[in-house]
Scaffold this motif. Structure first.
Motif, mmCIF file in Angstrom:
data_model
loop_
_atom_site.group_PDB
_atom_site.id
_atom_site.type_symbol
_atom_site.label_atom_id
_atom_site.label_comp_id
_atom_site.label_asym_id
_atom_site.label_seq_id
_atom_site.Cartn_x
_atom_site.Cartn_y
_atom_site.Cartn_z
ATOM 1 N N UNK A 152 -26.938 -21.553 -16.607
ATOM 2 C CA UNK A 152 -27.402 -20.705 -15.780
ATOM 3 C C UNK A 152 -28.561 -19.877 -16.445
ATOM 4 N N UNK A 153 -29.260 -19.200 -15.365
ATOM 5 C CA UNK A 153 -30.650 -18.307 -16.035
ATOM 6 C C UNK A 153 -30.431 -17.158 -15.594
ATOM 7 N N UNK A 154 -29.108 -16.488 -15.714
ATOM 8 C CA UNK A 154 -28.978 -15.215 -15.348
ATOM 9 C C UNK A 154 -29.313 -14.494 -14.097
ATOM 10 N N UNK A 155 -30.113 -13.509 -14.422
ATOM 11 C CA UNK A 155 -30.629 -12.676 -13.026
ATOM 12 C C UNK A 155 -31.581 -13.442 -12.165
ATOM 13 N N UNK A 156 -32.404 -14.629 -12.919
ATOM 14 C CA UNK A 156 -33.256 -15.432 -12.097
ATOM 15 C C UNK A 156 -32.581 -16.226 -11.103
ATOM 16 N N UNK A 157 -31.368 -16.482 -11.329
ATOM 17 C CA UNK A 157 -30.606 -17.090 -10.247
ATOM 18 C C UNK A 157 -30.811 -16.553 -8.972
ATOM 19 N N UNK A 158 -30.941 -15.308 -8.890
ATOM 20 C CA UNK A 158 -31.091 -14.390 -7.486
ATOM 21 C C UNK A 158 -32.500 -14.779 -6.842
ATOM 22 N N UNK A 159 -33.504 -15.149 -7.604
ATOM 23 C CA UNK A 159 -34.797 -15.466 -7.228
ATOM 24 C C UNK A 159 -35.290 -16.746 -6.988
ATOM 25 N N UNK A 160 -35.213 -17.473 -8.286
ATOM 26 C CA UNK A 160 -35.792 -18.736 -8.459
ATOM 27 C C UNK A 160 -34.792 -19.959 -7.911
ATOM 28 N N UNK A 161 -35.211 -21.218 -7.602
ATOM 29 C CA UNK A 161 -34.524 -22.069 -7.500
ATOM 30 C C UNK A 161 -34.178 -22.621 -8.594
ATOM 31 N N UNK A 162 -32.924 -22.689 -9.410
ATOM 32 C CA UNK A 162 -32.533 -23.286 -10.656
ATOM 33 C C UNK A 162 -31.808 -24.314 -10.669
ATOM 34 N N UNK A 163 -31.796 -25.003 -11.924
ATOM 35 C CA UNK A 163 -30.795 -26.205 -12.152
ATOM 36 C C UNK A 163 -29.508 -26.163 -11.424
ATOM 37 N N UNK A 164 -28.878 -24.997 -11.423
ATOM 38 C CA UNK A 164 -27.608 -24.833 -11.035
ATOM 39 C C UNK A 164 -27.499 -24.773 -9.556
ATOM 40 N N UNK A 165 -28.515 -24.164 -8.823
ATOM 41 C CA UNK A 165 -28.744 -24.228 -7.249
ATOM 42 C C UNK A 165 -29.167 -25.777 -6.799
ATOM 43 N N UNK A 166 -29.907 -26.472 -7.626
ATOM 44 C CA UNK A 166 -30.249 -27.614 -7.089
ATOM 45 C C UNK A 166 -29.380 -28.713 -7.376
ATOM 46 N N UNK A 167 -28.405 -28.500 -8.382
ATOM 47 C CA UNK A 167 -27.394 -29.274 -8.514
ATOM 48 C C UNK A 167 -26.496 -29.367 -7.057
ATOM 49 N N UNK A 168 -25.980 -28.157 -6.634
ATOM 50 C CA UNK A 168 -25.687 -28.037 -5.495
ATOM 51 C C UNK A 168 -26.153 -29.001 -4.371
#
Length: 411
Positions: free
Chosen positions: A172-188
């Motif tokens: 997780x990248x903390x608050x950046x999860x609300x703005x950026x596409x992150x590893x967590x989002x892209x795993x989904x």
């Protein structure tokens, strides 16, 4: 000057893959498998090679609209770059979303989702044909008046950004999860779990998914791949198998309307005659198995050597193609693709490989002889000649053990 930032980034990609692989080995995470990684990287090499024959035409398609039909003359300022960055990411979202919702587009994009693992090599697993249509989605930017070189630059960096999010090592990248596409989002996005399918289409900014209703937070464990596993390491088949499925479905369909719908409806759609829409099945966690193969250490070593040859040949072609005539380019591209095909066939223990590999090696020696006088190749010819002769001898002694390997499932 148009710079190929993706080609220039290849060494960095492999360095980062090496770091993640080392971390994976140290922590015993088992995020990597040899056959899967070779397959992923083969798709990446093939994508760059086939792209050589289209990228110039596609660039000039954008450029033509910019030069003849643009609505505004935009200044070269930081604000123009920022607005274009947002525009590129916005149209990428819609290209990506449509690639999951229209069968004809999914037939190309599916390649990126075939791996049942999730690591940095998956980022390089790209379709050989996707770029042939993806550029159409960005034409409104040319019409508005964004300079082609600015577009190519930001489009490349949008692609480069997405490399690092193909990892399970960052949670997780903390608050950046609300703005950026992150590893967590892209795993989904890569999940075959029904709740994850067709979610998180973002490139760099996850805001588009949240705005247009396609966002899904990572919750239960993600199972990667496609709902009907490819079950093959063949790089050519990976790029055409879904087209074959669509064609067979269309042939079985009644009426022109249903035949056309097969190609423009979402994945899972079938005519009523063939059972109607088939939703993604739930994951059977107790019986879940990944496609896998087992083989001797000698075969692994041979595949690795041939893959490295293909990687070197493909990389050389990427950097030298502007100085070559079309015939040497076609020959070098064909050699690279056939070598990748050999790697996939070896990993599947294909019976036709015995004759195919001898023919490939002998033809490559013949091609080296034909192009021996091309100055740009002079320093490479002798070393490649030695490697190919060595491979021919090596394969002669290796072939006796090739066809006694059993495929075994892996959990």
């Amino acid at each position: 000057m148009k710079v190929d930032y993706i080609a220039l980034s290849i060494p960095v990609f492999f360095i980062l893959i090496g770091i993640e692989l080392g971390y994976d080995f140290y922590k015993k995470l088992k995020y990597y498998r040899f056959n899967d990684s070779i397959s992923n990287l083969s798709q990446g090499i093939g994508s760059q090679i086939t792209g050589l024959f289209m990228k110039t035409a596609l660039f000039f398609g954008y450029k033509y609209i910019f030069e003849n039909w643009r609505l505004f003359d935009l200044p070269d300022t930081i604000w123009t770059w920022i607005i274009l960055f947002i525009g590129v990411d916005f149209f990428y979202y819609w290209f990506h979303r449509m690639s999951h919702q229209i069968n004809a587009l999914w037939a190309a994009h599916i390649v990126h989702h075939q791996s049942e693992e999730y690591n940095l090599t998956v980022a390089l697993r790209q379709s050989w044909f996707q770029s042939w249509f993806s550029w159409v989605f960005y034409l409104p930017l040319a019409l508005i008046g964004f300079d082609p070189l600015m577009f190519v630059t930001l489009s490349a960096f949008n692609t480069l950004y997405q490399f690092w999010i193909h990892t399970r090592t960052i949670k997780s990248l903390g608050f950046l999860e609300h703005i950026l596409n992150t590893p967590s989002h892209h795993r989904v996005h890569h999940g075959t779990n029904p709740k994850y399918i067709d979610k998180n289409h973002a490139g760099s900014l996850i805001i588009w998914d949240k705005m247009f209703g396609t966002f899904q937070k990572e919750e239960e464990e993600v199972y990667y791949g496609i709902t009907t596993p490819l079950a093959s390491w063949n790089p050519v088949w990976a790029n055409v198998h879904y087209w074959a499925e669509l064609w067979n479905t269309a042939k079985k369909s009644d009426g022109l309307s249903d035949k056309i719908k097969v190609f423009i409806k979402p994945p899972g759609w079938f005519p009523t005659k063939l059972g109607g829409f088939k939703p993604a099945p739930e994951i059977d966690t107790l019986n879940y198995k990944k496609f896998d193969s087992s083989y001797s250490r000698n075969i692994i070593l041979y595949v690795l050597v041939q893959f490295i040859i293909a990687l070197v040949a493909g990389s050389a072609l990427l950097f030298l193609y502007s100085k070559l005539e079309m015939i040497p380019i076609i020959c070098a591209a064909t050699f690279t693709i056939l070598t990748l095909l050999t790697c996939g066939a070896l990993l599947e223990n294909k019976s036709w490989l015995k004759h195919f590999e001898f023919a490939r090696l002998i033809l490559s020696l013949f091609a080296l002889y034909l192009f021996r006088d091309i100055a740009i190749f002079n320093t490479l010819v002798i070393s490649v000649l030695i490697i190919q002769i060595s491979s021919l001898i090596w394969f002669y002694y290796l072939q006796n053990s090739l066809f006694h390997v059993q495929k075994t499932p892996s959990v």
